[in-house]
Design a protein around this motif. Structure first.
Motif, PDB file in Angstrom:
ATOM      1  N   VAL A   1       0.805  -1.264   0.006  1.00  0.00           N
ATOM      2  CA  VAL A   1      -0.108   0.167   0.009  1.00  0.00           C
ATOM      3  C   VAL A   1       0.760   1.242  -0.107  1.00  0.00           C
ATOM      4  O   VAL A   1       0.545   2.272  -0.802  1.00  0.00           O
ATOM      5  N   TRP A   2       1.864   1.120   0.493  1.00  0.00           N
ATOM      6  CA  TRP A   2       3.017   2.380   0.745  1.00  0.00           C
ATOM      7  C   TRP A   2       3.522   2.382  -0.739  1.00  0.00           C
ATOM      8  O   TRP A   2       3.868   3.856  -1.049  1.00  0.00           O
ATOM      9  N   VAL A   3       3.723   1.460  -1.428  1.00  0.00           N
ATOM     10  CA  VAL A   3       4.453   1.617  -2.776  1.00  0.00           C
ATOM     11  C   VAL A   3       3.271   2.232  -3.624  1.00  0.00           C
ATOM     12  O   VAL A   3       3.763   3.261  -4.518  1.00  0.00           O
ATOM     13  N   LEU A   4       2.067   2.045  -3.566  1.00  0.00           N
ATOM     14  CA  LEU A   4       0.989   2.395  -4.418  1.00  0.00           C
ATOM     15  C   LEU A   4       0.876   3.966  -3.849  1.00  0.00           C
ATOM     16  O   LEU A   4       0.426   4.708  -4.732  1.00  0.00           O
ATOM     17  N   ALA A   5       0.992   4.273  -2.593  1.00  0.00           N
ATOM     18  CA  ALA A   5       0.758   5.506  -2.234  1.00  0.00           C
ATOM     19  C   ALA A   5       1.997   6.488  -2.799  1.00  0.00           C
ATOM     20  O   ALA A   5       1.634   7.689  -2.999  1.00  0.00           O
TER      21      ALA A   5
ATOM     22  N   GLY B   1       8.690  13.668   2.073  1.00  0.00           N
ATOM     23  CA  GLY B   1       8.669  13.978   3.849  1.00  0.00           C
ATOM     24  C   GLY B   1       7.735  12.939   4.527  1.00  0.00           C
ATOM     25  O   GLY B   1       7.827  12.553   5.391  1.00  0.00           O
ATOM     26  N   VAL B   2       6.503  13.481   4.000  1.00  0.00           N
ATOM     27  CA  VAL B   2       5.139  12.954   4.573  1.00  0.00           C
ATOM     28  C   VAL B   2       5.303  11.278   4.546  1.00  0.00           C
ATOM     29  O   VAL B   2       4.790  10.948   5.505  1.00  0.00           O
ATOM     30  N   LEU B   3       5.592  10.810   3.493  1.00  0.00           N
ATOM     31  CA  LEU B   3       5.574   9.377   3.297  1.00  0.00           C
ATOM     32  C   LEU B   3       6.560   8.751   4.014  1.00  0.00           C
ATOM     33  O   LEU B   3       6.633   7.480   4.400  1.00  0.00           O
ATOM     34  N   LEU B   4       7.784   9.360   3.843  1.00  0.00           N
ATOM     35  CA  LEU B   4       8.955   8.906   4.827  1.00  0.00           C
ATOM     36  C   LEU B   4       8.491   8.692   6.244  1.00  0.00           C
ATOM     37  O   LEU B   4       8.518   7.764   6.945  1.00  0.00           O
ATOM     38  N   ARG B   5       7.899   9.969   6.909  1.00  0.00           N
ATOM     39  CA  ARG B   5       7.444   9.702   8.189  1.00  0.00           C
ATOM     40  C   ARG B   5       6.129   8.854   8.512  1.00  0.00           C
ATOM     41  O   ARG B   5       6.226   8.049   9.627  1.00  0.00           O
ATOM     42  N   ALA B   6       5.353   8.846   7.520  1.00  0.00           N
ATOM     43  CA  ALA B   6       4.046   8.178   7.775  1.00  0.00           C
ATOM     44  C   ALA B   6       4.524   6.657   7.589  1.00  0.00           C
ATOM     45  O   ALA B   6       3.836   5.759   8.490  1.00  0.00           O
TER      46      ALA B   6
ATOM     47  N   ALA C   1       9.455   7.497  -0.386  1.00  0.00           N
ATOM     48  CA  ALA C   1       9.723   8.737  -0.813  1.00  0.00           C
ATOM     49  C   ALA C   1      10.355   8.634  -2.287  1.00  0.00           C
ATOM     50  O   ALA C   1      10.094   9.373  -2.851  1.00  0.00           O
ATOM     51  N   MET C   2      11.408   7.696  -2.254  1.00  0.00           N
ATOM     52  CA  MET C   2      12.127   7.623  -3.484  1.00  0.00           C
ATOM     53  C   MET C   2      11.187   7.031  -4.616  1.00  0.00           C
ATOM     54  O   MET C   2      11.271   7.596  -5.721  1.00  0.00           O
ATOM     55  N   ILE C   3      10.242   6.481  -4.453  1.00  0.00           N
ATOM     56  CA  ILE C   3       9.022   6.321  -5.524  1.00  0.00           C
ATOM     57  C   ILE C   3       8.268   7.371  -5.982  1.00  0.00           C
ATOM     58  O   ILE C   3       8.122   7.737  -7.269  1.00  0.00           O
ATOM     59  N   VAL C   4       8.157   8.286  -4.902  1.00  0.00           N
ATOM     60  CA  VAL C   4       7.536   9.506  -5.383  1.00  0.00           C
ATOM     61  C   VAL C   4       8.422  10.392  -6.347  1.00  0.00           C
ATOM     62  O   VAL C   4       8.083  10.951  -7.470  1.00  0.00           O
ATOM     63  N   HIS C   5       9.732  10.291  -5.876  1.00  0.00           N
ATOM     64  CA  HIS C   5      10.615  11.462  -6.784  1.00  0.00           C
ATOM     65  C   HIS C   5      10.878  10.681  -8.156  1.00  0.00           C
ATOM     66  O   HIS C   5      10.898  11.355  -8.881  1.00  0.00           O
ATOM     67  N   ILE C   6      10.848   9.377  -8.205  1.00  0.00           N
ATOM     68  CA  ILE C   6      11.294   8.669  -9.314  1.00  0.00           C
ATOM     69  C   ILE C   6      10.164   8.943 -10.389  1.00  0.00           C
ATOM     70  O   ILE C   6      10.088   9.036 -11.676  1.00  0.00           O
ATOM     71  N   VAL C   7       8.866   8.545  -9.720  1.00  0.00           N
ATOM     72  CA  VAL C   7       7.589   8.924 -10.623  1.00  0.00           C
ATOM     73  C   VAL C   7       7.536  10.214 -11.211  1.00  0.00           C
ATOM     74  O   VAL C   7       7.329  10.431 -12.302  1.00  0.00           O
ATOM     75  N   TYR C   8       7.606  11.266 -10.337  1.00  0.00           N
ATOM     76  CA  TYR C   8       7.615  12.452 -10.638  1.00  0.00           C
ATOM     77  C   TYR C   8       8.852  12.891 -11.765  1.00  0.00           C
ATOM     78  O   TYR C   8       8.594  13.420 -12.862  1.00  0.00           O
TER      79      TYR C   8
END
Length: 232
Positions: free
Chosen positions: A89-93, A201-206, A213-220
């Motif tokens: 679920v965090w990967v999908l997030a 940062g939110v996903l790292l903490r949550a 966090a890496m996935i967010v950045h890679i996708v963006y």
């Protein structure tokens, strides 16, 4: 969401990166950025790599080098820097947040670009690297869409955000995002970088893990590079 209560695997204060790690990591990263700038200046324009490719390599190597130098100071374990397994679920997030940041970049840029006149071409070398050929686009996505986000997340979230979390979750999220944004220069890129920094940062903490966090950045990054390569 209360991210203060949703990070079961956050590092304990004793294991968390401290001032020694941050000082060494930042100094090494800045040194590598400066050296990379010199190398980029010396690379011939007709060489196999464009200026954008070289800049992406620098953007991956410099922060990653700072991170590993910091890790070698004292802790020498990946766990305190956010390397933990996460549920799907965090990967999908992470994917969803990366897509959201990509689409948010347009209204954010539309609203705030006028505050930074003359900086429209600050990332032109990166965009040019996507337009040389299909092979160049693939190389650019690998360098700028994968390696650069990994390197930057290691430093700005793995080291700096985890260090700042000792003063509370929102200090860690917002301060690391602000540092990440300013590191991109005081230009039109800065507001979008702040948005991406907050999301990571939110996903790292949550999640308690750096992987989302890496996935967010890679996708963006990857979405933006493919868009510029196809649309231009």
């Amino acid at each position: 969401m209360d991210i203060a209560d949703s990070a079961p695997r956050a590092a304990s204060p004793a294991a968390r990166p401290g001032w020694p790690e941050v000082i060494v990591g930042v100094v090494v990263a800045i040194t590598l950025y400066l050296l990379g700038g010199i190398v980029g200046y010396l690379v011939p324009e007709d060489g196999p790599l464009s200026a954008g490719h070289v800049a992406f390599i620098e953007s991956a190597v410099a922060p990653a080098g700072g991170f590993f130098a910091a890790m070698a100071v004292r802790i020498r374990r990946l766990g305190p820097f956010g390397f933990h397994r996460v549920r799907a679920v965090w990967v999908l997030a992470g994917v969803g947040a990366g897509v959201a940041c990509f689409f948010l970049s347009w209204p954010v840029s539309w609203l705030l670009d006028p505050l930074f006149p003359g900086s429209d071409s600050v990332q032109q070398a990166y965009r040019d690297a996507t337009q040389l050929s299909l092979l160049s686009l693939a190389v650019t996505v690998f360098l700028g869409g994968v390696l650069t986000p990994i390197g930057e997340e290691l430093l700005f979230r793995g080291l700096i955000a985890n260090f700042l979390f000792r003063w509370g979750p929102w200090v860690g999220v917002l301060s690391s995002a602000a540092i990440f944004a300013v590191a991109h220069g005081v230009n039109a890129v800065m507001p979008v970088a702040f948005v991406v920094g907050v999301a990571t940062g939110v996903l790292l903490r949550a999640s308690g893990s750096i992987w989302p966090a890496m996935i967010v950045h890679i996708v963006y990054n990857s979405a933006g590079l493919v868009y510029h390569g196809i649309a231009s």
